[in-house]
Design a protein around this motif. Structure first.
Motif, mmCIF file in Angstrom:
data_model
loop_
_atom_site.group_PDB
_atom_site.id
_atom_site.type_symbol
_atom_site.label_atom_id
_atom_site.label_comp_id
_atom_site.label_asym_id
_atom_site.label_seq_id
_atom_site.Cartn_x
_atom_site.Cartn_y
_atom_site.Cartn_z
ATOM 1 N N VAL A 1 -6.084 -16.259 6.389
ATOM 2 C CA VAL A 1 -6.437 -15.100 5.591
ATOM 3 C C VAL A 1 -5.273 -14.768 4.668
ATOM 4 O O VAL A 1 -4.118 -14.863 5.050
ATOM 5 C CB VAL A 1 -6.794 -13.884 6.494
ATOM 6 N N GLN A 2 -5.594 -14.432 3.436
ATOM 7 C CA GLN A 2 -4.568 -14.049 2.462
ATOM 8 C C GLN A 2 -4.553 -12.532 2.319
ATOM 9 O O GLN A 2 -5.611 -11.904 2.289
ATOM 10 C CB GLN A 2 -4.835 -14.717 1.116
ATOM 11 N N LEU A 3 -3.350 -11.985 2.204
ATOM 12 C CA LEU A 3 -3.177 -10.535 2.197
ATOM 13 C C LEU A 3 -2.408 -10.095 0.961
ATOM 14 O O LEU A 3 -1.415 -10.730 0.588
ATOM 15 C CB LEU A 3 -2.420 -10.093 3.451
ATOM 16 N N VAL A 4 -2.850 -8.989 0.350
ATOM 17 C CA VAL A 4 -2.181 -8.441 -0.815
ATOM 18 C C VAL A 4 -2.015 -6.938 -0.627
ATOM 19 O O VAL A 4 -3.017 -6.208 -0.532
ATOM 20 C CB VAL A 4 -2.951 -8.725 -2.106
ATOM 21 N N GLU A 5 -0.767 -6.487 -0.592
ATOM 22 C CA GLU A 5 -0.486 -5.064 -0.447
ATOM 23 C C GLU A 5 -0.421 -4.385 -1.809
ATOM 24 O O GLU A 5 -0.079 -5.006 -2.809
ATOM 25 C CB GLU A 5 0.851 -4.835 0.274
ATOM 26 N N SER A 6 -0.705 -3.099 -1.798
ATOM 27 C CA SER A 6 -0.562 -2.284 -2.998
ATOM 28 C C SER A 6 -0.342 -0.835 -2.572
ATOM 29 O O SER A 6 -0.526 -0.483 -1.406
ATOM 30 C CB SER A 6 -1.799 -2.394 -3.894
ATOM 31 N N GLY A 7 0.057 -0.019 -3.552
ATOM 32 C CA GLY A 7 0.205 1.400 -3.290
ATOM 33 C C GLY A 7 1.624 1.887 -3.112
ATOM 34 O O GLY A 7 1.858 3.091 -2.959
ATOM 35 N N GLY A 8 2.579 0.980 -3.135
ATOM 36 C CA GLY A 8 3.961 1.402 -3.012
ATOM 37 C C GLY A 8 4.428 2.125 -4.266
ATOM 38 O O GLY A 8 3.732 2.170 -5.281
ATOM 39 N N GLY A 9 5.617 2.705 -4.178
ATOM 40 C CA GLY A 9 6.174 3.399 -5.326
ATOM 41 C C GLY A 9 7.316 4.295 -4.928
ATOM 42 O O GLY A 9 7.862 4.196 -3.829
ATOM 43 N N LEU A 10 7.667 5.176 -5.859
ATOM 44 C CA LEU A 10 8.765 6.125 -5.667
ATOM 45 C C LEU A 10 8.174 7.504 -5.373
ATOM 46 O O LEU A 10 7.297 7.983 -6.099
ATOM 47 C CB LEU A 10 9.634 6.178 -6.916
ATOM 48 N N VAL A 11 8.659 8.138 -4.325
ATOM 49 C CA VAL A 11 8.158 9.461 -3.946
ATOM 50 C C VAL A 11 9.323 10.292 -3.423
ATOM 51 O O VAL A 11 10.289 9.745 -2.893
ATOM 52 C CB VAL A 11 7.042 9.333 -2.879
ATOM 53 N N GLN A 12 9.230 11.586 -3.595
ATOM 54 C CA GLN A 12 10.264 12.475 -3.086
ATOM 55 C C GLN A 12 10.086 12.688 -1.583
ATOM 56 O O GLN A 12 8.968 12.583 -1.060
ATOM 57 C CB GLN A 12 10.217 13.819 -3.803
ATOM 58 N N ALA A 13 11.171 13.007 -0.936
ATOM 59 C CA ALA A 13 11.112 13.320 0.494
ATOM 60 C C ALA A 13 10.096 14.427 0.739
ATOM 61 O O ALA A 13 10.032 15.398 -0.021
ATOM 62 C CB ALA A 13 12.489 13.733 0.995
ATOM 63 N N GLY A 14 9.320 14.246 1.786
ATOM 64 C CA GLY A 14 8.257 15.182 2.098
ATOM 65 C C GLY A 14 6.914 14.826 1.498
ATOM 66 O O GLY A 14 5.894 15.422 1.851
ATOM 67 N N GLY A 15 6.918 13.879 0.600
ATOM 68 C CA GLY A 15 5.693 13.464 -0.057
ATOM 69 C C GLY A 15 4.895 12.466 0.745
ATOM 70 O O GLY A 15 5.242 12.139 1.893
ATOM 71 N N SER A 16 3.832 11.963 0.124
ATOM 72 C CA SER A 16 2.911 11.038 0.794
ATOM 73 C C SER A 16 2.603 9.841 -0.097
ATOM 74 O O SER A 16 2.659 9.932 -1.329
ATOM 75 C CB SER A 16 1.597 11.751 1.133
ATOM 76 N N LEU A 17 2.286 8.764 0.554
ATOM 77 C CA LEU A 17 1.786 7.561 -0.112
ATOM 78 C C LEU A 17 0.747 6.920 0.788
ATOM 79 O O LEU A 17 0.831 7.041 2.021
ATOM 80 C CB LEU A 17 2.903 6.552 -0.368
ATOM 81 N N ARG A 18 -0.193 6.221 0.187
ATOM 82 C CA ARG A 18 -1.123 5.424 0.959
ATOM 83 C C ARG A 18 -1.025 3.969 0.508
ATOM 84 O O ARG A 18 -1.271 3.667 -0.665
ATOM 85 C CB ARG A 18 -2.564 5.905 0.816
ATOM 86 N N LEU A 19 -0.680 3.117 1.423
ATOM 87 C CA LEU A 19 -0.631 1.693 1.149
ATOM 88 C C LEU A 19 -1.966 1.067 1.519
ATOM 89 O O LEU A 19 -2.613 1.476 2.477
ATOM 90 C CB LEU A 19 0.482 1.027 1.952
ATOM 91 N N SER A 20 -2.339 0.077 0.735
ATOM 92 C CA SER A 20 -3.549 -0.689 1.021
ATOM 93 C C SER A 20 -3.175 -2.154 1.181
ATOM 94 O O SER A 20 -2.210 -2.633 0.593
ATOM 95 C CB SER A 20 -4.559 -0.549 -0.120
ATOM 96 N N CYS A 21 -3.961 -2.826 1.972
ATOM 97 C CA CYS A 21 -3.772 -4.261 2.166
ATOM 98 C C CYS A 21 -5.156 -4.899 2.109
ATOM 99 O O CYS A 21 -5.981 -4.674 3.002
ATOM 100 C CB CYS A 21 -3.088 -4.539 3.491
ATOM 101 N N ALA A 22 -5.391 -5.650 1.063
ATOM 102 C CA ALA A 22 -6.677 -6.312 0.869
ATOM 103 C C ALA A 22 -6.597 -7.741 1.385
ATOM 104 O O ALA A 22 -5.648 -8.471 1.064
ATOM 105 C CB ALA A 22 -7.054 -6.293 -0.602
ATOM 106 N N ALA A 23 -7.584 -8.116 2.159
ATOM 107 C CA ALA A 23 -7.607 -9.445 2.756
ATOM 108 C C ALA A 23 -8.739 -10.274 2.179
ATOM 109 O O ALA A 23 -9.820 -9.750 1.874
ATOM 110 C CB ALA A 23 -7.773 -9.326 4.270
#
Length: 121
Positions: A1-23
């Motif tokens: 299975v091949q995997l590709v992540e996305s959703g990373g970035g720069l955020v301030q402390a206390g903030g939120s991010l959602r990472l995705s991994c498509a297979a």
């Protein structure tokens, strides 16, 4: 299975991010999925894992209560929701697929290329 992540970035402390991994592939629902991270100068470490059905999850102590992991087998995608981010969460985040549901890296035999998460103070 091949995997590709996305959703990373720069955020301030206390903030939120959602990472995705498509297979790719039709056997995604057969795999346990894990998230790992590697900070500069440090070894790659376990973050979270989710069983093939999504019914069971495990987390590293450092992220318990702040991160959640989920999956959508119909979309061949696993997610890592990261809340209350801290500067020490800064790392490259990798998703991985394997037949074993546990925090050990050797249980996973397919890895994505990683996505950078940077948390500023």
């Amino acid at each position: 299975v091949q995997l590709v992540e996305s959703g990373g970035g720069l955020v301030q402390a206390g903030g939120s991010l959602r990472l995705s991994c498509a297979a790719s592939g039709r056997t995604f629902s057969s795999y346990a999925m894990g998230w790992f991270r590697q900070a500069p100068g440090k070894e790659r470490e376990f973050v979270a894992a989710i069983s093939w059905s999504g019914g069971s999850t495990i987390f590293a102590d450092s992220v318990k209560g702040r991160f959640t992991v989920s999956r959508d087998n119909a979309k061949n995608t696993v997610y890592l929701q990261m809340n209350s981010l801290k500067p020490e969460d800064t790392a490259v985040y990798y998703c991985a697929a394997g037949l074993g549901f546990n925090p050990r890296q050797r249980a996973y035999d397919s890895w994505g290329q990683g996505t950078q998460v940077t948390v500023s103070s």
